[in-house]
Write an enzyme that holds these catalytic residues in place. Sequence first.
Site, PDB file in Angstrom:
ATOM      1  N   HIS A 111      12.781   6.403  17.468  1.00 21.57           N
ATOM      2  CA  HIS A 111      13.344   6.471  18.811  1.00 21.57           C
ATOM      3  C   HIS A 111      14.821   6.120  18.696  1.00 21.57           C
ATOM      4  CE1 HIS A 111      14.084   5.183  22.993  1.00 21.57           C
ATOM      5  NE2 HIS A 111      12.972   5.828  23.340  1.00 21.57           N
ATOM      6  N   ASP A 149       9.736  -1.244  14.896  1.00 23.79           N
ATOM      7  CA  ASP A 149       9.666  -0.915  16.321  1.00 23.79           C
ATOM      8  C   ASP A 149       8.202  -0.687  16.664  1.00 23.79           C
ATOM      9  OD1 ASP A 149       9.572   0.271  18.798  1.00 23.79           O
ATOM     10  OD2 ASP A 149      11.015   1.863  18.344  1.00 23.79           O
ATOM     11  N   GLN A 153       5.337   1.659  20.557  1.00 23.95           N
ATOM     12  CA  GLN A 153       4.229   2.596  20.746  1.00 23.95           C
ATOM     13  C   GLN A 153       2.950   2.145  20.062  1.00 23.95           C
ATOM     14  OE1 GLN A 153       4.333   5.261  22.695  1.00 23.95           O
ATOM     15  NE2 GLN A 153       6.501   5.128  23.174  1.00 23.95           N
ATOM     16  N   LYS A 205       5.130  -0.859  28.029  1.00 25.19           N
ATOM     17  CA  LYS A 205       4.300   0.074  27.266  1.00 25.19           C
ATOM     18  C   LYS A 205       3.005  -0.572  26.788  1.00 25.19           C
ATOM     19  CE  LYS A 205       8.127   3.057  26.184  1.00 25.19           C
ATOM     20  NZ  LYS A 205       8.919   3.820  25.216  1.00 25.19           N
ATOM     21  N   CYS A 254      13.950  10.986  23.574  1.00 25.97           N
ATOM     22  CA  CYS A 254      14.791   9.966  22.920  1.00 25.97           C
ATOM     23  C   CYS A 254      14.492   9.886  21.425  1.00 25.97           C
ATOM     24  CB  CYS A 254      14.607   8.601  23.580  1.00 25.97           C
ATOM     25  SG  CYS A 254      15.255   8.515  25.258  1.00 25.97           S
TER      26      CYS A 254
END
Length: 499
Positions: A212, A289, A292, A315, A453
């Site tokens: 991202h 990251d 997700q 999220k 993104c």
Amino acid sequence: MTTPDGSGAGTATAQPPWGSPQSGTLPPPEAPPLPAALAHLAGGPRYWLPEQPDRETATPPSAAAPSGGTPPTAPTAPTPPAAPPAAPPGGFDVEAVRRDFPQLHREVNGRLLVWLDNGATTLKPRQVVEAVGEHYAMGTSNVHRGAHTLAKQATQVYEEGRQAAADLLGTPDQGEIVFVRGTTEAVNLVAQSWGRANLGVGDEILVSAAEHHSNLVPWQLIAAERRARIRPIPLLPDGQLDQDAYRDLLGSRTRMVALTHASNVLGTVPPVAEMTALAHRYGAKVLVDGAQAVSHFPVDVTALDADFYAFSGHKIFAPTGIGVLFGKRELLEAMPPWQGGGNMIDSVGFEETTYAPVPHRLEAGTGHIAGVAGLRAALQYLAALDREAATAYEEQLTAYAMAALATVPGLRLIGNAPGKIGVLTFLLAGADPMALAGALDQQGIAVRAGHHCAQPALAAFGLQAAVRASLALYNTVEDVNSLVAALQDVQARSAASAG
């Protein structure tokens, strides 16, 4: 599916509107040409993949005549994939979960909402909505700096939220949890604080091509300032990170490796633990990251040995504007403050200012207190579920959805790495992604369209935009069937107008 009162067969599924005998036969999909950005893969198979037959010389089994010279039989209609049960005995009950999410029961454009935009943000259970409302209605106070009862109560909720985040990530030290606005701020914090203190001329930051923008642009900013260099980890055609290329990129100049734990556009789940171990051999740090990942499967930062791990509350069923940065204590303690102000100080004078211990040193100003109350409720909600059963359900639903989408003529799915999460990014022949998303919206189906993104990831496949349907633990077989039926309807209307 199982009814809310528990009656009905747990494994029964409605007949999907595709794959029926009346739907006809479909030719096997042709493999798209290899984009120029993936030309480095033309050299042959990779060590972890089985050898594949030469596409130009191999004869498909269906085309070969059986012994005796009998002509091959005509291809048959696609076989509907097996659907996950709605309520496995003693396991995950999706219908019970759905009852906790009010937004799933509203209508959009005259249709019951089908929410397939979870990659952008997840819906909120009533427990989270009530926790945020309770804070503002009855518990409003600032934290940490008050001696009155409401300040103590708000501080308790705030720090219980920190402990809940530590429990989610598997760290025994809640002091390794820093509250931020989201993953974007978490990466910027590490880049601006750790990066400014540790990066120099010629140092290298490896960033995967699946990232991202939030895990790329902050590194570009600090690299330009410190005269360091960004080096991309390329992708394989199925969306996996090229592990051979990664090994070649690591070296004595590598200082940081920035990795997604689950791609927001490809669904790929890289082997983070193995990649982290390799990075550590060269003395590099690793930032993961997890935006997700955390809502889809359990995460253990201790097992991953990640140096930093970030995720956004919105999220994982929590409010917007709140997120978490995990950092190993020794790294956080060595990082200078990024922002100055209240809450992050010990003592202040014109001659000298001393700073609070971590994590407060990295949390300048009044935090998002109501957001933490909502995050605490969301993580408590998630912890009360059978996470292994929920993950298994999502894996089954993802497999079902991929097989279902494969029955739509002209649909190209982007990214089919083994073990991917329920991120289904696709193109439909002849359909503009934004127009297609708008047509689906007219049928009450919420998906996302654009570059997500993640422009470098799409560019690796020769694309600038695509449609993305993303699943969460409250989605169902019926949601998938609605999407497939709508896509077929769009395609049929397009064919009719063209004819």
